[in-house]
Each structure stands twice: as structure tokens, then as C-alpha cells.
Design an enzyme around this catalytic site. Sequence first.
Site, short mmCIF file in Angstrom:
data_model
loop_
_atom_site.label_atom_id
_atom_site.label_comp_id
_atom_site.label_asym_id
_atom_site.label_seq_id
_atom_site.Cartn_x
_atom_site.Cartn_y
_atom_site.Cartn_z
N GLY A 188 -26.95 -17.36 7.74
CA GLY A 188 -26.15 -16.18 8.33
C GLY A 188 -28.03 -14.83 8.04
O GLY A 188 -28.55 -14.77 7.29
N ARG A 199 -27.46 -22.10 12.25
CA ARG A 199 -26.77 -23.39 11.44
C ARG A 199 -27.07 -24.49 12.07
O ARG A 199 -27.18 -25.00 12.86
CB ARG A 199 -25.03 -22.56 11.32
CG ARG A 199 -25.41 -21.86 10.57
CD ARG A 199 -24.00 -20.96 9.87
NE ARG A 199 -23.34 -19.58 9.56
CZ ARG A 199 -23.47 -18.89 8.85
NH1 ARG A 199 -23.94 -19.50 7.62
NH2 ARG A 199 -24.12 -17.83 8.57
N ASP A 206 -27.06 -19.89 0.17
CA ASP A 206 -27.21 -21.35 -0.47
C ASP A 206 -27.46 -23.06 0.13
O ASP A 206 -28.43 -23.74 -0.14
CB ASP A 206 -25.85 -21.25 -2.23
CG ASP A 206 -24.75 -21.39 -1.07
OD1 ASP A 206 -24.64 -20.72 0.01
OD2 ASP A 206 -24.09 -22.04 -1.02
N THR A 244 -29.63 -13.54 1.81
CA THR A 244 -28.19 -12.91 1.97
C THR A 244 -26.97 -12.19 1.78
O THR A 244 -27.46 -11.25 0.60
CB THR A 244 -27.38 -14.11 1.88
OG1 THR A 244 -25.88 -14.25 2.16
CG2 THR A 244 -27.77 -14.25 0.41
N ASP A 288 -24.55 -11.65 1.31
CA ASP A 288 -23.26 -11.99 0.24
C ASP A 288 -24.24 -11.60 -1.56
O ASP A 288 -22.78 -11.89 -2.02
CB ASP A 288 -22.71 -13.06 -0.14
CG ASP A 288 -22.30 -13.92 1.64
OD1 ASP A 288 -22.22 -12.59 2.17
OD2 ASP A 288 -22.33 -14.17 2.17
N ASP A 348 -24.84 -13.58 -3.69
CA ASP A 348 -23.35 -14.48 -4.08
C ASP A 348 -25.34 -15.48 -5.15
O ASP A 348 -24.49 -16.76 -5.20
CB ASP A 348 -23.02 -15.68 -4.01
CG ASP A 348 -23.07 -15.96 -2.28
OD1 ASP A 348 -24.38 -15.99 -1.63
OD2 ASP A 348 -23.02 -16.27 -1.40
N ARG A 388 -16.97 -13.70 1.85
CA ARG A 388 -15.98 -15.30 1.74
C ARG A 388 -15.46 -15.77 0.02
O ARG A 388 -14.54 -15.71 -0.07
CB ARG A 388 -16.35 -16.62 2.37
CG ARG A 388 -15.85 -16.17 3.72
CD ARG A 388 -15.95 -17.14 4.73
NE ARG A 388 -17.63 -17.81 4.62
CZ ARG A 388 -18.13 -17.20 6.10
NH1 ARG A 388 -17.73 -17.07 6.81
NH2 ARG A 388 -19.76 -18.41 5.78
P1 ATP Z 1 -25.39 -17.56 4.33
O1 ATP Z 1 -24.92 -17.48 2.68
O2 ATP Z 1 -26.08 -16.06 4.74
O3 ATP Z 1 -24.36 -17.98 4.86
P2 ATP Z 1 -27.25 -19.94 4.36
O4 ATP Z 1 -28.14 -20.06 4.01
O5 ATP Z 1 -25.59 -20.42 2.60
O6 ATP Z 1 -26.79 -18.25 3.92
P3 ATP Z 1 -25.40 -22.02 5.88
O7 ATP Z 1 -25.21 -21.92 7.34
O8 ATP Z 1 -24.50 -22.63 4.06
O9 ATP Z 1 -25.96 -21.18 5.19
O10 ATP Z 1 -26.67 -23.08 6.00
C1 ATP Z 1 -27.62 -22.66 6.72
C2 ATP Z 1 -28.22 -24.35 7.01
O11 ATP Z 1 -28.95 -25.58 5.79
C3 ATP Z 1 -27.47 -24.97 7.77
O12 ATP Z 1 -27.04 -24.96 8.49
C4 ATP Z 1 -27.35 -26.34 7.40
O13 ATP Z 1 -28.17 -27.43 8.46
C5 ATP Z 1 -27.84 -26.80 5.58
N1 ATP Z 1 -27.47 -27.32 5.15
C6 ATP Z 1 -26.35 -26.62 4.40
N2 ATP Z 1 -26.37 -27.23 3.56
C7 ATP Z 1 -26.74 -28.65 3.53
C8 ATP Z 1 -27.36 -29.96 2.50
N3 ATP Z 1 -25.84 -30.06 1.60
N4 ATP Z 1 -27.81 -30.82 3.13
C9 ATP Z 1 -29.03 -30.60 4.08
N5 ATP Z 1 -28.86 -29.19 4.39
C10 ATP Z 1 -27.51 -28.66 4.03
#
Ligand code: ATP
Length: 325
Positions: A14, A75, A106, A129, A131, A133, A175
Amino acid sequence: MKTIKKIAVFTSGGDSPGMNAAVRAVVRTAINNDLSVVGVRFGYQGMIDDDLVDLHDHSVSNIIQRGGTILKSARSKDFRAREGREKAVENLKKANVDAIVAIGGDGTFRGATELNEEFGIPVIGVPGTIDNDLSGTDETIGYDTAMNTAMDAIDKIRDTADAHDRLFLVEVMGREAGFIALETGIATGAELILLPEAVSRIDDVRESLSEVFRVQRRSSLVIVAEGDETGGAIKLAENLKEDFEKYEMRVSVLGHIQRGGSPTSRDRVLASRLGSAAVQALVDGHTNVMVGVVNNQTKLTPMKNTWAKKKSLNYELLELAKVLS
Ligand code: ATP
């Protein structure tokens, strides 16, 4: 460890206000250290699709004040599979990238950790982020802006709620974590704050609201984090409809406005510090860590600890909200 000459920076997951300021700081600190920089567009998906752009000093001019991310975000499902990551690494190698700076939440850090553990690429995480978090930093980039955006919107809702003596249920983002709900709830003088970290039974909500109306019989504001147990503001309104028939109840889901907009000065400064610290960490030979600011000092935290250890809300603030409402 191989000497680092070229780094790749990207934004992922995000988007959050301040990501541009972080990209700018990464690019300019890298140039200052005689490193070259490429930007990966669209996060991990762009890494797989070979969507890389050279970044220079002027590439990041005039972006510190802009929301969103000039590198775009995405994503990527493909990146979760080993073949996707192999393709990504192939493209990074082709571009002579020695290390990466990942700006995101994360999920982004989990992906970066896999790149490091499977392929040995040095990685540094920058917490971007709304959040808030992630453990290892007092605040994440974008959180302050998101809170201020939500607060401004809720202030406006309060005016109209007051004019009609209405009960407003306002849903804010969060969330898994209630940081935005808690602080905006206090900042807007909400009568009730519902968030994922505190159990919200519908009967307790009914009772608390009845008490609010018994005491003051005027407009009321309930802040609901989207991940609250009651199911969010829309579902909560349906469940409360019959009990509060005589009050006009309205729902407002703030949604994506909380992600957009120009970052606050606090987010710009935080992003500038963290983007710069990320490059410095690479130059100093660190890898698989996130840069954060704790008690106004930059700090490195092993990447895994940022998500494995759940960041705690300040429960004193929750108690304060109850006293003041
Ligand atoms: P936000 O907290 O704002 O949602 P985020 O970084 O947690 O941000 P995610 O959509 O959870 O957002 O993760 C971003 C991208 O990281 C995912 O679309 C995926 O490509 C990659 N990713 C997430 N988890 C994994 C994992 N366990 N292994 C490999 N790639 C991952």
C-alpha cells in the site's frame, strides 16, 4: 561482502504519503556516497518485468511534497513463488544491482528477506505504511499524514453530526492495528473508539452508546477501525439500527483518502532520515535490517523482528480516551 556500487530502490504494498521523500533521500544519499541508483517501478512485479529506471539527482527534484509514489507500487502474486523471485534476481543482476532498499510494510519486508536469504542480496527495509504496525520504529512513514487527514475529515463530520444531533459511525483504516483509530479518536474527541486490539462486543457497544445518549443526548461520534471485531462501521450500523431508532445514525467510511495527499512535515523529515539511514546502513555493511527512529534516534532492527513481534498500542491512550469521552 562485495563492495556496493549500485543500489535499487522501490516502493511496494500500500502506498503511503512520504514514500517520495524517502526515495529522494535514498537517491541523494547514494549519489553522495558515489553509488549509482536504479528505481524499480511497481515494486516486486516491476522487478520481475524488468521495469527499471536510472535515477539521478534531478530525477527526484520537486517530489518531497508529493503524495503517492513516483516509482508506483503494486502487490505481486508472482513474486511469492520461487520462479518469480528467480526472474527478479536475474533482472537485478543484469542491471548490475548489488543491493536493494525496500520501502513498504511487513509484506514487502518478508519478500526482501527471502531475496536476501535465498540469493544473498543485501537488503535494507524502510518502513512505509500508514498502519504504523511495524516494530523497530516509533512511527512509520505516512502514519502522521494519514492521521491528520482522518482528523480533518472527522472534524467536518462532527460539524454536520452536531447540526442534526446525529450518531455518526466513522470507519478509519486499520485491518490489524488500531493506531490510526486510537489517535484520531482522541484528537477528535470521539465518544467511543473501536479497534482490533481491544475486544468490542456488540452488547458493550450498545451499553456504552446508551450511556452516552443518557448523559448528553446530542451528536455522537464513534470511530471504528476497519478490522474491529464488530465487522466495521457498516455492519455495526446494521446491528445497532433497532436499538437507536430514534437517533439518526449515519455511516462514513473514510477509505483511501487516508492514503493520499501531501505528507506532513513530520513524515517528510522521518522519510528523509530513514531513506538516508538505509543507504548509510548498506555502506556500513549491514543487511536484512529495517531502519527506524526510536526515541528520536535512528535504529537498525533485524527485518524479521519488525513483523514477528507485534507492535503494541499505547494502552494508556485507550484509557485516556475513555476518561475524556
Ligand atoms: P501495507 O502494510 O501497506 O499493506 P505491505 O508491504 O505489507 O504494505 P503486502 O501487499 O502485504 O504490502 O506486500 C507487498 C508485496 O510483498 C506482495 O504483493 C508480495 O509481492 C510481497 N510479499 C508479501 N509477503 C511475501 C512473502 N511471504 N514472500 C514473498 N513475497 C511476499
